[in-house]
Design a protein around this motif. Structure first.
Motif, mmCIF file in Angstrom:
data_model
loop_
_atom_site.group_PDB
_atom_site.id
_atom_site.type_symbol
_atom_site.label_atom_id
_atom_site.label_comp_id
_atom_site.label_asym_id
_atom_site.label_seq_id
_atom_site.Cartn_x
_atom_site.Cartn_y
_atom_site.Cartn_z
ATOM 1 N N LEU A 49 0.824 -1.209 0.000
ATOM 2 C CA LEU A 49 0.000 0.000 0.000
ATOM 3 C C LEU A 49 0.860 1.260 0.000
ATOM 4 C CD1 LEU A 49 -2.850 -1.027 2.476
ATOM 5 C CD2 LEU A 49 -3.073 -0.572 0.026
ATOM 6 N N LEU A 50 1.947 1.250 0.774
ATOM 7 C CA LEU A 50 2.850 2.403 0.775
ATOM 8 C C LEU A 50 3.465 2.623 -0.604
ATOM 9 C CD1 LEU A 50 4.695 2.050 4.197
ATOM 10 C CD2 LEU A 50 3.139 3.882 3.495
ATOM 11 N N ARG A 51 3.886 1.533 -1.260
ATOM 12 C CA ARG A 51 4.450 1.656 -2.608
ATOM 13 C C ARG A 51 3.427 2.216 -3.580
ATOM 14 N NH1 ARG A 51 6.893 -4.067 -3.600
ATOM 15 N NH2 ARG A 51 6.461 -4.415 -1.446
ATOM 16 N N LEU A 52 2.198 1.714 -3.498
ATOM 17 C CA LEU A 52 1.149 2.184 -4.399
ATOM 18 C C LEU A 52 0.808 3.645 -4.143
ATOM 19 C CD1 LEU A 52 -1.171 -0.945 -4.431
ATOM 20 C CD2 LEU A 52 0.346 -0.175 -6.267
ATOM 21 N N GLU A 53 0.777 4.052 -2.872
ATOM 22 C CA GLU A 53 0.515 5.458 -2.549
ATOM 23 C C GLU A 53 1.626 6.344 -3.097
ATOM 24 O OE1 GLU A 53 -0.335 6.166 1.600
ATOM 25 O OE2 GLU A 53 -1.703 4.460 1.657
ATOM 26 N N PHE A 54 2.879 5.896 -2.986
ATOM 27 C CA PHE A 54 4.010 6.658 -3.503
ATOM 28 C C PHE A 54 3.899 6.807 -5.018
ATOM 29 C CE2 PHE A 54 8.331 6.720 -5.275
ATOM 30 C CZ PHE A 54 8.788 7.902 -4.723
ATOM 31 N N ILE A 55 3.615 5.718 -5.692
ATOM 32 C CA ILE A 55 3.482 5.751 -7.158
ATOM 33 C C ILE A 55 2.324 6.660 -7.556
ATOM 34 C CG2 ILE A 55 2.856 4.358 -9.179
ATOM 35 C CD1 ILE A 55 4.463 2.054 -7.806
ATOM 36 N N ASP A 56 1.211 6.555 -6.841
ATOM 37 C CA ASP A 56 0.056 7.398 -7.131
ATOM 38 C C ASP A 56 0.403 8.875 -6.941
ATOM 39 O OD1 ASP A 56 -2.700 7.968 -7.750
ATOM 40 O OD2 ASP A 56 -3.056 8.226 -5.602
ATOM 41 N N GLY A 57 1.147 9.173 -5.872
ATOM 42 C CA GLY A 57 1.585 10.551 -5.621
ATOM 43 C C GLY A 57 2.478 11.073 -6.720
ATOM 44 N N GLN A 58 3.363 10.198 -7.237
ATOM 45 C CA GLN A 58 4.241 10.606 -8.329
ATOM 46 C C GLN A 58 3.443 10.878 -9.593
ATOM 47 O OE1 GLN A 58 7.108 7.407 -8.570
ATOM 48 N NE2 GLN A 58 8.667 8.713 -7.603
ATOM 49 N N GLN A 59 2.409 10.088 -9.839
ATOM 50 C CA GLN A 59 1.617 10.272 -11.046
ATOM 51 C C GLN A 59 0.801 11.565 -10.998
ATOM 52 O OE1 GLN A 59 -0.607 6.625 -11.414
ATOM 53 N NE2 GLN A 59 1.060 5.597 -12.484
ATOM 54 N N LEU A 60 0.465 12.002 -9.787
ATOM 55 C CA LEU A 60 -0.283 13.245 -9.662
ATOM 56 C C LEU A 60 0.589 14.461 -9.964
ATOM 57 C CD1 LEU A 60 -2.426 12.627 -6.456
ATOM 58 C CD2 LEU A 60 -3.233 12.711 -8.805
ATOM 59 N N ASN A 61 1.891 14.329 -9.745
ATOM 60 C CA ASN A 61 2.811 15.466 -9.951
ATOM 61 C C ASN A 61 3.279 15.562 -11.342
ATOM 62 O OD1 ASN A 61 2.607 16.203 -7.300
ATOM 63 N ND2 ASN A 61 4.289 14.901 -6.658
#
Length: 61
Positions: A49-61
């Motif tokens: 979940l932490l990895r997915l949240e990080f990836i999701d955060g990167q995609q938003l930027n």
């Protein structure tokens, strides 16, 4: 005892449906084994979940 967390949860539900006291009457070693297996899977899920949240955060930027 199954290792698949979904199967473990299913077995626990079956036990509880059989008797409300089924888990209390279950062997302590088995309960500890179930608990450890679920905790191990929880750690893996938390990491993912932490990895997915990080990836999701990167995609938003």
């Amino acid at each position: 005892m199954p290792v698949d967390p979904t199967r473990i949860l299913s077995v626990i539900r079956e036990l509880e449906q059989t008797s409300p006291n089924a888990l209390k009457e279950t062997d302590r070693e088995l309960l500890l084994s179930i608990k450890k297996t679920l905790q191990d899977h929880k750690r893996e899920v938390d990491k993912m979940l932490l990895r997915l949240e990080f990836i999701d955060g990167q995609q938003l930027n």
